[in-house]
Design a protein around this motif. Structure first.
Motif, PDB file in Angstrom:
ATOM      1  N   HIS A  69      -3.625   8.442  -1.516  1.00 54.95           N
ATOM      2  CA  HIS A  69      -3.662   7.951  -2.618  1.00 54.95           C
ATOM      3  C   HIS A  69      -4.424   7.790  -3.677  1.00 54.95           C
ATOM      4  CE1 HIS A  69      -1.479   3.110  -3.158  1.00 54.95           C
ATOM      5  NE2 HIS A  69      -2.255   4.280  -4.052  1.00 54.95           N
ATOM      6  N   CYS A  71      -6.030   5.705  -6.774  1.00 56.99           N
ATOM      7  CA  CYS A  71      -5.337   4.874  -7.424  1.00 56.99           C
ATOM      8  C   CYS A  71      -6.307   4.536  -9.430  1.00 56.99           C
ATOM      9  CB  CYS A  71      -6.349   3.293  -6.488  1.00 56.99           C
ATOM     10  SG  CYS A  71      -6.157   1.632  -7.363  1.00 56.99           S
ATOM     11  N   ARG A  98       1.498  10.382  -4.531  1.00 61.40           N
ATOM     12  CA  ARG A  98       0.489   8.484  -4.709  1.00 61.40           C
ATOM     13  C   ARG A  98      -0.591   8.156  -5.818  1.00 61.40           C
ATOM     14  NH1 ARG A  98      -1.432   8.482   1.478  1.00 61.40           N
ATOM     15  NH2 ARG A  98      -0.813   6.178   0.821  1.00 61.40           N
ATOM     16  N   SER A 100      -1.170   4.908  -7.847  1.00 62.65           N
ATOM     17  CA  SER A 100      -0.839   3.571  -8.820  1.00 62.65           C
ATOM     18  C   SER A 100      -1.945   3.171  -9.570  1.00 62.65           C
ATOM     19  CB  SER A 100      -0.526   2.757  -7.222  1.00 62.65           C
ATOM     20  OG  SER A 100      -1.763   2.686  -6.645  1.00 62.65           O
ATOM     21  N   ALA A 121      -7.495  -2.688  -3.664  1.00 65.65           N
ATOM     22  CA  ALA A 121      -6.873  -0.921  -3.510  1.00 65.65           C
ATOM     23  C   ALA A 121      -7.476   0.014  -2.658  1.00 65.65           C
ATOM     24  CB  ALA A 121      -8.208   0.194  -4.538  1.00 65.65           C
ATOM     25  N   ASP A 124      -4.260  -1.149  -0.491  1.00 63.86           N
ATOM     26  CA  ASP A 124      -2.965  -0.546  -0.270  1.00 63.86           C
ATOM     27  C   ASP A 124      -3.326   0.743  -0.045  1.00 63.86           C
ATOM     28  OD1 ASP A 124      -0.242  -0.329  -1.707  1.00 63.86           O
ATOM     29  OD2 ASP A 124      -1.327   0.446  -2.894  1.00 63.86           O
ATOM     30  N   ASP A 125      -4.174   1.177   0.617  1.00 62.46           N
ATOM     31  CA  ASP A 125      -4.641   2.521   1.761  1.00 62.46           C
ATOM     32  C   ASP A 125      -4.799   3.638   0.710  1.00 62.46           C
ATOM     33  OD1 ASP A 125      -4.712   3.978   3.491  1.00 62.46           O
ATOM     34  OD2 ASP A 125      -2.716   5.047   3.860  1.00 62.46           O
ATOM     35  N   SER A 126      -5.502   3.200  -0.842  1.00 62.14           N
ATOM     36  CA  SER A 126      -6.388   4.120  -1.532  1.00 62.14           C
ATOM     37  C   SER A 126      -7.524   5.017  -1.445  1.00 62.14           C
ATOM     38  CB  SER A 126      -6.704   3.249  -2.803  1.00 62.14           C
ATOM     39  OG  SER A 126      -5.625   2.742  -3.591  1.00 62.14           O
TER      40      SER A 126
END
Length: 569
Positions: A69, A71, A98, A100, A121, A124-126
């Motif tokens: 992920h 970010c 992934r 964001s 972040a 949100d599992d960044s």
């Protein structure tokens, strides 16, 4: 204010086919070779000179391969919005699934990569954070990310402090150890170069992602570059020119076209300055008054209905911003009147503060007042937690960030945070320390700022002949751009006879002029004149400094002189 004419310079390196006056204009602005007249992408500086770029691209490629992920952490202005949109659009085309973004709210979160944003972040599992247009001073944010096991790639263009944050990679042309020749990249320009490096990595790997057309996002790069008022050196002029070409052809983000439509501008006739005066302010208005996410989503969306709705909302916020700014300007004018100083007795740096001012608009206010009094201005507005937020605008010859750094060195308790450039900076001051900050600031300014720096000079490219006072030459000048910060649009001066004069709108002076020694009459307009002075029906001759521009009205294109300075001769 005075007018001085630029000296003659050697222009032998430029083609003889160019008009003599244009050769001088270009040579005076540092065009050192005829190759610099070619604004194709082949002229761009190579990305390899950017320190840490290879390292950053390897880490991003790993994140894409492992579907981590990513970010993007942006900033709440047009440069930050375009940078964020650029990576949000581009990284999925390189294979990221992934991706964001987070952007701090100007009023609640402060600036840049803060620990609070890092924690959001992480929640949100960044697994990788990439900053755009910020991060060079985010020591606490980067440390927090490291503690949480998140790598941080900083991409920024702001000046570094005494130490760099301990990020995984830092891509910034203004790093002390970076040899990249153009130090004037905007944040979106740095992000674009990151993508160039990433594509090159995939080419080396023989990967299908090497086919990604990075140039398709040059419209965003042009917008962010112009809106951030960075110097248009040769490299930036290429980026802006190529982006403009895409917008003119309609090959750009739907949001840009929608914002141009809200401003009543025809994309096919777009100039670089139009981005700075129309699209940029509408995106900035979201960050100043509401949430920059509105601007980012307008740039990201492909849904025509959503784009139109967001563009209308941004236009409404911009109208609200103008109204708020006008009210604050009236307060500033009253403040200046209360000082009871003659202009030469004003302090070398002017500080303004009112309890009711909106912190989202103080930067614009500082810029407007700076233009009026021609000296550095810092405007403050109240914020939460017992602090005031300041926005500073400077004049050539006074490096604002260095000035603030000196104040911080002498009185560290008076500034809790600061950053920026030579011409613009931001800072946070404890409310209880504001008076002490102003005292130390003036002491430093008295030592640093010579009176000659505060004498405003308009630099003219000289007098035009009657043959050059024509639409054809105006169009030639327009096509020689893009013009902007650090590559000033040509300014000329001369004596003219006044044939007609009248006020249009509230305080714009419409003129019909004739060159001193005869010739065709010319239309001219001077915006925001002092209506207690103009029109002056006793005046028969004026000395003006002006820009020569094509002007379209009701489908007819004619010559217009845009008057920057006017004085009875």
């Amino acid at each position: 204010m005075s007018i001085k004419r630029r000296p003659q310079v050697d222009d032998a390196h430029l083609p003889d086919s160019l008009p003599v006056t244009l050769r001088q204009v270009l040579a005076r602005r540092g065009v050192g070779h005829q190759d610099e007249l070619e604004l194709g992408v082949k002229g761009l500086l190579h990305f390899s000179a950017l320190t840490d770029l290879d390292k950053a691209c390897l880490r991003i490629a790993k994140a894409i391969e492992e579907q981590q992920h990513i970010c993007i952490v942006g900033d709440f202005d047009a440069d930050g919005a375009t940078s964020t949109a650029l990576l949000m659009l581009a990284l999925p085309e390189f294979g990221a699934r992934r991706v964001s973004y987070l952007v701090p709210n100007r009023f609640n979160d402060g600036y840049g990569l803060t620990p609070k944003l890092v924690q959001a972040a992480a929640a949100d599992d960044s697994q990788l954070i990439i900053t755009v247009d910020n991060g060079i001073a985010a020591h606490q944010g980067v440390d927090t990310a490291t503690e949480l096991g998140i790598d941080v790639i900083v991409t920024d263009h702001h000046l570094q402090g005494a130490e760099l944050p301990k990020a995984f990679a830092i891509v910034n042309p203004n790093r002390d150890d970076c040899s990249f020749a153009s130090k004037n990249l905007a944040g979106v320009g740095v992000a674009f170069y990151l993508l160039l490096g990433l594509r090159a990595y995939y080419r080396q790997q023989g990967h299908s992602a090497a086919a990604v057309n990075v140039a398709q996002w040059l419209d965003l790069v042009a917008l962010g570059t112009v809106a951030d008022v960075v110097s248009l050196d040769y490299n930036n002029r290429i980026l802006v020119q190529q982006g403009l070409a895409r917008i003119k052809a309609g090959r750009c983000r739907p949001g840009i076209l929608a914002l141009l439509q809200q401003a009543g501008r025809d994309p096919k006739k777009l100039q670089a300055t139009d981005l700075g005066f129309t699209v940029g302010p509408r995106i900035n208005a979201a960050g100043r008054l509401d949430d920059i996410q509105i601007g980012i989503e307008c740039l990201l969306s492909n849904d025509p209905v959503q784009v139109e709705q967001l563009a209308q909302r941004l236009d409404g916020l911009n109208r609200e911003r103008r109204s708020t700014e006008q009210s604050m300007q009236q307060d500033a004018q009253q403040f200046l009147a209360e000082l009871s100083f003659a202009e030469q007795q004003l302090p070398p740096v002017l500080t303004l503060h009112r309890d009711n001012w909106h912190q989202g608009v103080i930067g614009i206010l500082a810029g407007r007042v700076k233009e009026q009094v021609y000296r550095p201005v810092i405007a403050f507005a109240n914020a939460d937690q017992g602090v005031v937020k300041g926005s500073a605008r400077s004049v050539p010859g006074v490096h604002m960030r260095d000035l603030l750094e000196r104040v911080y060195t002498l009185a560290p308790d008076t500034i809790t945070a600061f950053g920026g450039h030579a011409m613009a900076a931001g800072l946070t001051v404890p409310r209880a320390q504001l008076a002490e900050f102003e005292r130390v600031l003036q002491e430093v300014a008295q030592d640093w700022i010579d009176d000659s720096v505060l004498q405003q000079v308009l630099w003219s490219d000289g007098e035009l002949s009657n043959d050059e006072l024509c639409l054809n030459f105006a169009e030639t000048l327009a096509h020689a751009g893009p013009w902007g910060q650090g590559f000033a649009e040509p300014l000329f001066d001369g004596l003219f006879r006044v044939i007609q004069q009248r006020i249009v709108g509230e305080k714009h002076l419409k003129l019909v002029l004739q060159p001193e020694h005869g010739g065709d009459t010319l239309d001219a307009i001077a915006f925001n004149v002092d209506t207690s002075v103009w029109p002056d029906h006793q005046c028969q001759q004026v000395h003006i400094a002006y820009k020569l521009q094509p002007n379209e009205f009701r489908g007819r294109v004619s010559l217009q002189m845009l008057v920057e300075y006017i004085k009875t001769a």
